[in-house]
Design a protein around this motif. Sequence first.
Motif, PDB file in Angstrom:
ATOM      1  N   ILE A 116      23.451  53.119  44.885  1.00 56.71           N
ATOM      2  CA  ILE A 116      24.918  52.891  44.802  1.00 56.71           C
ATOM      3  C   ILE A 116      25.652  52.306  46.146  1.00 56.71           C
ATOM      4  O   ILE A 116      25.347  52.901  47.100  1.00 56.71           O
ATOM      5  CB  ILE A 116      26.064  54.149  44.200  1.00 56.71           C
ATOM      6  CG1 ILE A 116      25.543  54.728  43.171  1.00 56.71           C
ATOM      7  CG2 ILE A 116      27.386  53.515  44.147  1.00 56.71           C
ATOM      8  CD1 ILE A 116      26.336  56.040  42.461  1.00 56.71           C
ATOM      9  N   PHE A 167      24.026  49.888  41.584  1.00 49.31           N
ATOM     10  CA  PHE A 167      25.084  49.511  41.566  1.00 49.31           C
ATOM     11  C   PHE A 167      26.172  49.294  42.608  1.00 49.31           C
ATOM     12  O   PHE A 167      26.152  49.941  43.589  1.00 49.31           O
ATOM     13  CB  PHE A 167      25.747  50.862  40.519  1.00 49.31           C
ATOM     14  CG  PHE A 167      25.105  51.214  39.269  1.00 49.31           C
ATOM     15  CD1 PHE A 167      25.984  50.927  38.044  1.00 49.31           C
ATOM     16  CD2 PHE A 167      23.908  51.650  39.027  1.00 49.31           C
ATOM     17  CE1 PHE A 167      25.360  50.891  36.973  1.00 49.31           C
ATOM     18  CE2 PHE A 167      23.248  51.962  37.932  1.00 49.31           C
ATOM     19  CZ  PHE A 167      23.860  51.498  36.770  1.00 49.31           C
ATOM     20  N   ASP A 168      26.602  48.033  42.376  1.00 50.23           N
ATOM     21  CA  ASP A 168      27.612  47.504  43.414  1.00 50.23           C
ATOM     22  C   ASP A 168      29.136  47.459  43.124  1.00 50.23           C
ATOM     23  O   ASP A 168      29.622  46.901  42.070  1.00 50.23           O
ATOM     24  CB  ASP A 168      27.165  45.951  43.783  1.00 50.23           C
ATOM     25  CG  ASP A 168      27.668  45.680  45.193  1.00 50.23           C
ATOM     26  OD1 ASP A 168      28.716  46.309  45.531  1.00 50.23           O
ATOM     27  OD2 ASP A 168      27.487  44.711  45.660  1.00 50.23           O
ATOM     28  N   LEU A 169      29.826  48.443  43.749  1.00 46.45           N
ATOM     29  CA  LEU A 169      31.253  48.612  43.538  1.00 46.45           C
ATOM     30  C   LEU A 169      32.123  47.241  43.407  1.00 46.45           C
ATOM     31  O   LEU A 169      32.889  47.150  42.812  1.00 46.45           O
ATOM     32  CB  LEU A 169      31.945  49.534  44.635  1.00 46.45           C
ATOM     33  CG  LEU A 169      33.267  49.822  44.348  1.00 46.45           C
ATOM     34  CD1 LEU A 169      33.563  50.492  43.095  1.00 46.45           C
ATOM     35  CD2 LEU A 169      33.990  50.612  45.427  1.00 46.45           C
ATOM     36  N   TYR A 172      32.413  45.610  40.357  1.00 46.42           N
ATOM     37  CA  TYR A 172      33.247  46.513  39.112  1.00 46.42           C
ATOM     38  C   TYR A 172      34.763  46.272  39.718  1.00 46.42           C
ATOM     39  O   TYR A 172      35.571  47.023  39.484  1.00 46.42           O
ATOM     40  CB  TYR A 172      33.098  47.869  39.036  1.00 46.42           C
ATOM     41  CG  TYR A 172      31.626  48.113  38.394  1.00 46.42           C
ATOM     42  CD1 TYR A 172      31.351  48.406  36.943  1.00 46.42           C
ATOM     43  CD2 TYR A 172      30.602  48.002  39.176  1.00 46.42           C
ATOM     44  CE1 TYR A 172      30.450  48.658  36.318  1.00 46.42           C
ATOM     45  CE2 TYR A 172      29.237  48.067  38.562  1.00 46.42           C
ATOM     46  CZ  TYR A 172      29.269  48.626  37.101  1.00 46.42           C
ATOM     47  OH  TYR A 172      28.029  48.602  36.441  1.00 46.42           O
ATOM     48  N   GLN A 176      36.408  52.090  40.807  1.00 45.22           N
ATOM     49  CA  GLN A 176      35.432  53.398  40.954  1.00 45.22           C
ATOM     50  C   GLN A 176      35.134  53.930  39.599  1.00 45.22           C
ATOM     51  O   GLN A 176      34.221  54.606  39.174  1.00 45.22           O
ATOM     52  CB  GLN A 176      35.881  54.273  42.030  1.00 45.22           C
ATOM     53  CG  GLN A 176      36.095  53.815  43.452  1.00 45.22           C
ATOM     54  CD  GLN A 176      36.507  54.909  44.471  1.00 45.22           C
ATOM     55  OE1 GLN A 176      36.393  56.104  44.308  1.00 45.22           O
ATOM     56  NE2 GLN A 176      37.087  54.444  45.339  1.00 45.22           N
ATOM     57  N   LYS A 178      35.147  52.759  36.600  1.00 50.26           N
ATOM     58  CA  LYS A 178      34.322  51.942  35.762  1.00 50.26           C
ATOM     59  C   LYS A 178      32.889  52.034  36.292  1.00 50.26           C
ATOM     60  O   LYS A 178      32.154  52.048  35.441  1.00 50.26           O
ATOM     61  CB  LYS A 178      34.708  50.441  35.812  1.00 50.26           C
ATOM     62  CG  LYS A 178      36.355  50.088  34.849  1.00 50.26           C
ATOM     63  CD  LYS A 178      36.481  48.666  34.946  1.00 50.26           C
ATOM     64  CE  LYS A 178      37.450  48.253  34.159  1.00 50.26           C
ATOM     65  NZ  LYS A 178      37.770  46.793  34.043  1.00 50.26           N
ATOM     66  N   LEU A 179      32.829  52.142  37.398  1.00 47.93           N
ATOM     67  CA  LEU A 179      31.568  52.248  38.094  1.00 47.93           C
ATOM     68  C   LEU A 179      31.061  53.457  37.751  1.00 47.93           C
ATOM     69  O   LEU A 179      29.843  53.683  37.503  1.00 47.93           O
ATOM     70  CB  LEU A 179      31.604  52.046  39.652  1.00 47.93           C
ATOM     71  CG  LEU A 179      30.144  52.391  40.461  1.00 47.93           C
ATOM     72  CD1 LEU A 179      29.224  51.442  40.046  1.00 47.93           C
ATOM     73  CD2 LEU A 179      30.388  52.393  42.060  1.00 47.93           C
ATOM     74  N   SER A 182      29.578  53.646  34.038  1.00 47.53           N
ATOM     75  CA  SER A 182      28.553  52.923  34.065  1.00 47.53           C
ATOM     76  C   SER A 182      27.295  53.387  34.278  1.00 47.53           C
ATOM     77  O   SER A 182      26.282  53.584  33.824  1.00 47.53           O
ATOM     78  CB  SER A 182      28.832  51.520  34.619  1.00 47.53           C
ATOM     79  OG  SER A 182      27.608  50.499  34.373  1.00 47.53           O
TER      80      SER A 182
END
Length: 464
Positions: A116, A167-169, A172, A176, A178-179, A182
Amino acid sequence: MALQSNKAGPSRSTLSSNHGGFEYDVFLSFRGEDTRNNFTGLFHYILVLHGIHAYFDEEDLHKGERIEEILVAITRSKILVPIFSKRYAESHWCLREVAKMVECYDGGQDRQIIPIFFDVDPKDVRCQSGPFEAAFQKHHQTERRDTLSEVNAWKHALTYVGGISGFDLKRYNEDQRKLIRSITADIQNILVTKVPLYEKEYLVGLESRVEKMLKCLDFQSKHARIVGIHGIGGVGKTTLATAIYNRSRCLFTATSFIGNVREESRSKGLVYLQKQLIQDICKGKDKVEINTPSQATQKIRDMVRLRSVLLVLDDVDDKKQLDALAGDISWFGPGSRIIITTSEVHERLRICYDHLNDDEKIIFLDIACLLIRKSSEDAIYVWEDQKLSPHLAIKSLQNKSLIKIKNGKFEMHDQIRDMGRQIVLKESYPHSGRSYVRLWCEEGVMEALTKSQVSLDLAKLKLN
């Protein structure tokens, strides 16, 4: 078999923590000062809520004393999640963790690394640039010469993990929540596929039934919903419910599959089933003493009201079972789905059938097995030759809504047809010692003709 859905306005058995011998589902590596009390703390809470066993170090001040314990935890975790923040590379302990992850990584066969990128660019992690560059300059200046090889191992690990699609904030829009949703769904998909319930193979038409069922369940809706599957025994109700459960359990914060409700409630009692449901929902962690149905009912209500629950109740035949295990749809949190399989409809129809006179029973079964969408006039001539009273019987069956005549042809609801055919199957099944009375499908005809040990009386045979 038929599906029924009950919608309501607003008002996963659990994921295993021992996948392939792993002690932890997830290991979280993070710099405590950066994310412990915000992103990572919330992420860990959501994982726990979904029944995912995550290693989360809550004692950052004493981390140096326990680093070996932490490194061992990495080797015992299935999914490794480094959470890269701007000051992540300043921590020796974080860098040792990510190096251990790479050391343990097996190319994705049994273990996964999911990075992340919280407030750093993946390129900065991969190339040790930006905030990571300054951290490594300091490491090179302060580390002893005999430990510089470890610094190089850290850099190699960051280069490797920084190249993994994670996963790259920023993708999104800095949201946070939504991240977290996911990545939690991604983790669930990895874990849940390893622990499915058993599904019978080769059930004809299973996938088409699954698709129809998924439409009834409508997982996009946030309203709680009950869907019923009812039909005669042996048509695949349990197999269908199992298939749906396996495919969708990862979408819920709590899941439970209660099988053989009819038999289990009679042999072991409703409290036994209620306890099973409670243990599934709390993932075996709650040891609350339950002695009465009312205690269990209250406990279930308290546990499910804020959760999205997937509950399957298989082979229900009494409303008391539903009251004890599912009560009212308003009990359940938003997005919950309750799936019930039952043959109760056919039991009620059987009571209606049992009250028919002999002529009515014969004519009803003939229509169910052989005469749907066939001429009523032609059939009446045959029944009169058999000394039956078809006109009176047909009128009685119509009054009871068991049959209809449209454009001179018999019509019958699928549920009523199936019930009639089930009665015939029980009356004429080879092991019962009785003869075959009515045959309506090719397989039945072939079986009857090849069972030479059975004395056959082919009274009625459907010819296409």
